[in-house]
Design an enzyme around this catalytic site. Structure first.
Site, PDB file in Angstrom:
ATOM      1  N   ASN A  91       0.800  -1.225   0.000  1.00 47.49           N
ATOM      2  CA  ASN A  91       0.000   0.000   0.000  1.00 47.49           C
ATOM      3  C   ASN A  91       0.835   1.278   0.000  1.00 47.49           C
ATOM      4  O   ASN A  91       0.397   2.293  -0.539  1.00 47.49           O
ATOM      5  CB  ASN A  91      -0.925  -0.025   1.234  1.00 47.49           C
ATOM      6  N   TYR A 156       4.017  10.104 -11.411  1.00 49.90           N
ATOM      7  CA  TYR A 156       3.198   9.187 -10.604  1.00 49.90           C
ATOM      8  C   TYR A 156       2.413   8.186 -11.457  1.00 49.90           C
ATOM      9  O   TYR A 156       2.446   6.976 -11.189  1.00 49.90           O
ATOM     10  CB  TYR A 156       2.279  10.036  -9.715  1.00 49.90           C
TER      11      TYR A 156
HETATM   12  P1  NDP Z   1      -0.986   8.537   2.934  1.00 49.92           P
HETATM   13  O1  NDP Z   1       0.070   9.503   2.552  1.00 49.92           O
HETATM   14  O2  NDP Z   1      -2.117   9.007   3.790  1.00 49.92           O
HETATM   15  O3  NDP Z   1      -0.339   7.250   3.612  1.00 49.92           O
HETATM   16  C1  NDP Z   1       0.759   6.615   3.014  1.00 49.92           C
HETATM   17  C2  NDP Z   1       1.536   5.898   4.088  1.00 49.92           C
HETATM   18  O4  NDP Z   1       2.665   5.266   3.446  1.00 49.92           O
HETATM   19  C3  NDP Z   1       2.084   6.843   5.148  1.00 49.92           C
HETATM   20  O5  NDP Z   1       1.889   6.287   6.416  1.00 49.92           O
HETATM   21  C4  NDP Z   1       3.559   6.916   4.798  1.00 49.92           C
HETATM   22  O6  NDP Z   1       4.420   7.110   5.900  1.00 49.92           O
HETATM   23  C5  NDP Z   1       3.804   5.536   4.226  1.00 49.92           C
HETATM   24  N1  NDP Z   1       5.034   5.506   3.435  1.00 49.92           N
HETATM   25  C6  NDP Z   1       5.490   6.450   2.584  1.00 49.92           C
HETATM   26  N2  NDP Z   1       6.685   6.097   2.093  1.00 49.92           N
HETATM   27  C7  NDP Z   1       6.993   4.898   2.664  1.00 49.92           C
HETATM   28  C8  NDP Z   1       8.099   4.019   2.569  1.00 49.92           C
HETATM   29  N3  NDP Z   1       9.169   4.323   1.803  1.00 49.92           N
HETATM   30  N4  NDP Z   1       8.090   2.875   3.303  1.00 49.92           N
HETATM   31  C9  NDP Z   1       7.047   2.573   4.101  1.00 49.92           C
HETATM   32  N5  NDP Z   1       5.970   3.368   4.242  1.00 49.92           N
HETATM   33  C10 NDP Z   1       5.939   4.521   3.520  1.00 49.92           C
HETATM   34  O7  NDP Z   1      -1.539   7.939   1.540  1.00 49.92           O
HETATM   35  P2  NDP Z   1      -2.893   7.184   1.169  1.00 49.92           P
HETATM   36  O8  NDP Z   1      -3.363   6.373   2.295  1.00 49.92           O
HETATM   37  O9  NDP Z   1      -3.791   8.159   0.535  1.00 49.92           O
HETATM   38  O10 NDP Z   1      -2.332   6.256  -0.010  1.00 49.92           O
HETATM   39  C11 NDP Z   1      -2.080   4.876   0.153  1.00 49.92           C
HETATM   40  C12 NDP Z   1      -1.901   4.260  -1.224  1.00 49.92           C
HETATM   41  O11 NDP Z   1      -3.065   4.502  -2.006  1.00 49.92           O
HETATM   42  C13 NDP Z   1      -0.728   4.845  -2.021  1.00 49.92           C
HETATM   43  O12 NDP Z   1      -0.112   3.813  -2.759  1.00 49.92           O
HETATM   44  C14 NDP Z   1      -1.405   5.828  -2.964  1.00 49.92           C
HETATM   45  O13 NDP Z   1      -0.672   6.038  -4.131  1.00 49.92           O
HETATM   46  C15 NDP Z   1      -2.695   5.081  -3.244  1.00 49.92           C
HETATM   47  N6  NDP Z   1      -3.790   5.922  -3.718  1.00 49.92           N
HETATM   48  C16 NDP Z   1      -4.341   6.894  -2.915  1.00 49.92           C
HETATM   49  C17 NDP Z   1      -5.397   7.649  -3.397  1.00 49.92           C
HETATM   50  C18 NDP Z   1      -6.060   8.719  -2.587  1.00 49.92           C
HETATM   51  O14 NDP Z   1      -6.908   9.440  -3.122  1.00 49.92           O
HETATM   52  N7  NDP Z   1      -5.737   8.888  -1.311  1.00 49.92           N
HETATM   53  C19 NDP Z   1      -5.935   7.448  -4.745  1.00 49.92           C
HETATM   54  C20 NDP Z   1      -5.283   6.395  -5.487  1.00 49.92           C
HETATM   55  C21 NDP Z   1      -4.251   5.672  -4.974  1.00 49.92           C
HETATM   56  P3  NDP Z   1       4.932   8.593   6.284  1.00 49.92           P
HETATM   57  O15 NDP Z   1       3.762   9.230   6.949  1.00 49.92           O
HETATM   58  O16 NDP Z   1       6.088   8.360   7.185  1.00 49.92           O
HETATM   59  O17 NDP Z   1       5.323   9.231   4.997  1.00 49.92           O
END
Ligand code: NDP
Length: 258
Positions: A91, A156
């Site tokens: 995710n 992206y």
């Molecule tokens: P958030 O930014 O709310 O959460 C993402 C999480 O991933 C954060 O906790 C972040 O940690 C963590 N993260 C980032 N980089 C790393 C890494 N290198 N290793 C481990 N953890 C990491 O994003 P969303 O919940 O919105 O998104 C989750 C997924 O859904 C993503 O893949 C996104 O591309 C996808 N997505 C989201 C959409 C949306 O509208 N929200 C739409 C389509 C897809 P930290 O806080 O430390 O950065």
């Protein structure tokens, strides 16, 4: 309830947003859950909430998905605590929205390191064990950017197109071993990622309204609506769904006119 009873699961980027919602939904359905997260503090806070609400076994593991050794270590720790892994959700992801020609090399690498390498690192860490045991489900969080392009959001969507390619390739490769690899393509979901994007616009309120106006359901999605789909794909209710992608966007990507 109990649709994932006895299953060992790991969710990357589970400290907040969609990952946290998936971890909670898995725990509610009876799974043991490892939260593999870069920011261990958010992971711990989320884990505590999940424990209190569900009483499930929850583990937090500091993990950087861009580093294959870190992901391998997270899988090892999870398996040492809970036993063989049944389900992995890749995710963790970041938005990197640039103009192609002014984007820096670092922007390109940062995007691919998390959004595509991160997914591969997860798959590579769990596939040998899943193949050996003859069962497993991997769910990769893609995006509607995996199929559609918004100008100025480069690179992206390039990485997210790659997530679908990776899902299909690995789904076919390991189908004979009963390991299913699927993706979910969310549209706009209300998480910090989306709030940050609106806030980065000249008029955040207008940007939010413009997004809502384009939604057939006149609202954006909630993280738990993606999580419900992850539960289904992870469960034994989807045994013949493989190398596939389920879109969760309220119909937005089917709309022709804006
Ligand atoms: P958030 O930014 O709310 O959460 C993402 C999480 O991933 C954060 O906790 C972040 O940690 C963590 N993260 C980032 N980089 C790393 C890494 N290198 N290793 C481990 N953890 C990491 O994003 P969303 O919940 O919105 O998104 C989750 C997924 O859904 C993503 O893949 C996104 O591309 C996808 N997505 C989201 C959409 C949306 O509208 N929200 C739409 C389509 C897809 P930290 O806080 O430390 O950065």
């Amino acid at each position: 309830m109990n649709r994932l009873a006895g299953k060992v699961t790991m969710v990357t980027g589970a400290g907040r947003g969609i990952g946290a919602a998936i971890a909670l939904a898995f725990a509610r359905e009876g799974a043991s859950v490892a939260l593999a997260e870069l920011d261990i503090e958010t992971a711990r806070a989320t884990a505590e909430r999940i424990r209190q609400e569900t009483g499930a076994d929850v583990l937090t593991v500091a993990t950087d998905v861009t580093q294959s050794a870190s992901v391998k270590e997270a899988v090892q720790q999870t398996q040492a605590q809970f036993g063989p892994l049944d389900v992995l959700v890749n995710n963790a992801g970041i938005n990197v929205f640039c103009d192609p020609l002014t984007m820096t090399d670092d922007d390109w690498r940062r995007c691919f390191a998390v959004d595509l390498d991160g997914v591969w690192n997860g798959c590579r860490a769990v596939l040998p064990g899943m193949v050996e045991r003859g069962r497993g489900s991997i769910v990769n969080i893609a995006s509607t950017h995996s199929f559609k392009i918004i100008p100025g959001c480069f690179p992206y969507p390039v990485a997210k197109h790659g997530v679908i390619g990776l899902t299909r390739a690995l789904g076919i490769e390991y189908a004979p071993d009963n390991v299913r690899v699927n993706a979910i393509a969310p549209g706009y979901i209300e998480t910090q990622l989306t709030l940050d994007w609106w806030d980065s616009q000249a008029d955040p309120k207008a940007a939010r309204q413009a997004t809502l106006d384009l939604q057939p359901m006149k609202r954006i999605g909630q993280p738990q609506e993606v999580a419900m789909t992850a539960v289904f794909l992870a469960s034994d209710e989807a045994p013949f769904i493989n190398a596939s992608c389920i879109t969760v966007d309220g119909g937005r990507s089917a709309l022709y006119h804006d």
